[in-house]
Scaffold this motif. Sequence first.
Motif, PDB file in Angstrom:
ATOM      1  N   SER A  25       0.838  -1.206   0.000  1.00  9.59           N
ATOM      2  CA  SER A  25       0.000   0.000   0.000  1.00  9.59           C
ATOM      3  C   SER A  25       0.870   1.253   0.000  1.00  9.59           C
ATOM      4  O   SER A  25       2.028   1.232   0.421  1.00  9.59           O
ATOM      5  CB  SER A  25      -0.929   0.004   1.221  1.00  9.59           C
ATOM      6  N   ARG A  26       0.297   2.321  -0.468  1.00  6.94           N
ATOM      7  CA  ARG A  26       0.948   3.629  -0.450  1.00  6.94           C
ATOM      8  C   ARG A  26      -0.031   4.636   0.135  1.00  6.94           C
ATOM      9  O   ARG A  26      -1.165   4.725  -0.333  1.00  6.94           O
ATOM     10  CB  ARG A  26       1.360   4.058  -1.870  1.00  6.94           C
ATOM     11  N   ALA A  27       0.444   5.338   1.166  1.00 12.05           N
ATOM     12  CA  ALA A  27      -0.399   6.308   1.868  1.00 12.05           C
ATOM     13  C   ALA A  27      -1.691   5.657   2.353  1.00 12.05           C
ATOM     14  O   ALA A  27      -2.758   6.283   2.348  1.00 12.05           O
ATOM     15  CB  ALA A  27      -0.700   7.509   0.964  1.00 12.05           C
ATOM     16  N   GLY A  28      -1.594   4.380   2.735  1.00 11.33           N
ATOM     17  CA  GLY A  28      -2.753   3.689   3.269  1.00 11.33           C
ATOM     18  C   GLY A  28      -3.701   3.134   2.227  1.00 11.33           C
ATOM     19  O   GLY A  28      -4.726   2.548   2.569  1.00 11.33           O
ATOM     20  N   ILE A  29      -3.365   3.317   0.944  1.00 10.95           N
ATOM     21  CA  ILE A  29      -4.234   2.829  -0.126  1.00 10.95           C
ATOM     22  C   ILE A  29      -3.573   1.606  -0.772  1.00 10.95           C
ATOM     23  O   ILE A  29      -2.426   1.669  -1.223  1.00 10.95           O
ATOM     24  CB  ILE A  29      -4.473   3.920  -1.185  1.00 10.95           C
ATOM     25  N   VAL A  30      -4.298   0.517  -0.807  1.00  9.15           N
ATOM     26  CA  VAL A  30      -3.770  -0.722  -1.367  1.00  9.15           C
ATOM     27  C   VAL A  30      -3.964  -0.729  -2.879  1.00  9.15           C
ATOM     28  O   VAL A  30      -5.059  -0.458  -3.384  1.00  9.15           O
ATOM     29  CB  VAL A  30      -4.472  -1.951  -0.753  1.00  9.15           C
ATOM     30  N   SER A  31      -2.890  -1.033  -3.583  1.00 10.25           N
ATOM     31  CA  SER A  31      -2.948  -1.113  -5.038  1.00 10.25           C
ATOM     32  C   SER A  31      -3.374  -2.516  -5.447  1.00 10.25           C
ATOM     33  O   SER A  31      -2.649  -3.486  -5.216  1.00 10.25           O
ATOM     34  CB  SER A  31      -1.575  -0.782  -5.644  1.00 10.25           C
ATOM     35  N   ASP A  32      -4.556  -2.617  -6.064  1.00 15.56           N
ATOM     36  CA  ASP A  32      -5.036  -3.926  -6.516  1.00 15.56           C
ATOM     37  C   ASP A  32      -4.078  -4.550  -7.520  1.00 15.56           C
ATOM     38  O   ASP A  32      -3.868  -5.772  -7.529  1.00 15.56           O
ATOM     39  CB  ASP A  32      -6.430  -3.791  -7.140  1.00 15.56           C
TER      40      ASP A  32
END
Length: 513
Positions: free
Chosen positions: A375-382
């Motif tokens: 994840s980056r900045a708390g956002i998971v990349s599918d």
Amino acid sequence: MLVTTGSTVLQAAGILKSFQGVRALDHVSFTLAAGEVHALVGGNGAGKSTLVKLLSGVHQPDGGELRYLGERRRGFASPGEARRAGIATIHQESNLVPLMSVARNLFLGREPRTRFGLIDFARMHARAAEILAAYGMEVDVRRPLGSLGAGAQQMVALARAASADARVVIMDEPTSSLEPAEMDVLFGAIDRLRGEGRSVIYVSHRLEEIYRICDRVTVLRDGKVVHTGPLPGLDRVRLVSLMVGRPYHPRADEPAPEPAGPADVPADLPILEATGLTRRHVLSGVSIAIRQGEVLGLGGLLGAGRSETARAIAGAMPVDAGQVIVAGAPLRKWSIKGAIRAGVGLVPENRTTEGIVPGLSIRDNIALAALPRLSRAGIVSDARVDRVVATFMRRLGIKAVSPRQPVAELSGGNQQKVLLARWLAMNPKILLLDEPTRGVDVAAKGEMQSLIDDLAVDGLAVLLISSDISELVENCDRVVVLHDGAITGELVGPEVTEEGIMAAMAATPQPAP
């Protein structure tokens, strides 16, 4: 009135018991004599618990018959019926009531009454003190049972069984939480039961206790009786070989190894060092070291401390003393999170309850531990998750319709690979594998063993725990053997043989310094 010492009290003949189509007891026969202490031993899944539950009325047999005090019967309809017939069971964990007094626990359900139907506390207290004194216990019987130590509570359970006129007392791992002095008192009480003509079925994995207190032994393996007979004259290593199902043929010029102290640290810097791991009643000064690219086996009988060692290293079990060093740096925050951050991964023994998340897909199970890294900045990349999952499904050969298939639909071997993929996605330095091939078919077992070899070749350090001695011999560079929470042997290279491992399993641990 107790039966004559030496005569048959309890006999099971051709007992069958299955659960969901899986045979737990397969034509099991067992005979218990009056005044006899009979050991019941075997590894995980051997059928000991099922037989004990059947004899105590928890389960009823699917086939075969019991004879109790000369009376033929299919079984006992309930634990209450077995108890009323004179069969008492003392479980590993006390089944008494901690908040009630010692005396109430001793007479629970059969309290002496006054002529008005009320509990006669004076008579109950006096009788309770008299019974316990006969077993070497001087205690205020009005105290709550829970205020006593584990050993005293076990003695109360034993005294309750004896005072209730039990003909047969079943003891399931009774010393698991006792101190040596408490064990001596317990063994004295068992001797007293034997002298009174009562019979004891003693379930334990501790060989020292079995040889100290038992007259005969029955060995179960895979739901079948593989041996029954007197203990005197039965060599310890022979008993171990019967339990694990491997033949023992020592060479004439190869004496059994003496008990060993903690394993020596290799001359080159190990990637993992665990030193002096100690937990009361569980581990006693266990020290192991693993080099990069090495497969270290951890062997021992049921209850030897193998899983506990792995859990301690991974921060999943607190210890009283000891230290873990990974790549030369001590774990400062010794916890699951701290161990994972240091590069330690644990694939637990029970993948169903401690590993996979049945309600999630293969994809989500693999990505679970690696989500912070993906994840980056708390956002998971599918897209990143899909790439990682596809990589490890291909690398480990996970057979599935798609990554989004529910993991619960997979075979045992593929579920095990999903767990392995989860940890490999974390790029660990050390992988602790607890019974990785248990419950998988022969083909999946071979695939898993090849994967372990490949991981070691790639430089990963692997700790392999297995009850299958041949698996340790075939896969490990070194094998450390535990017995009763202490190291009893370390075998290296050509020393890693089935005979060597069984001899170390049968050895007596050295006292902790």
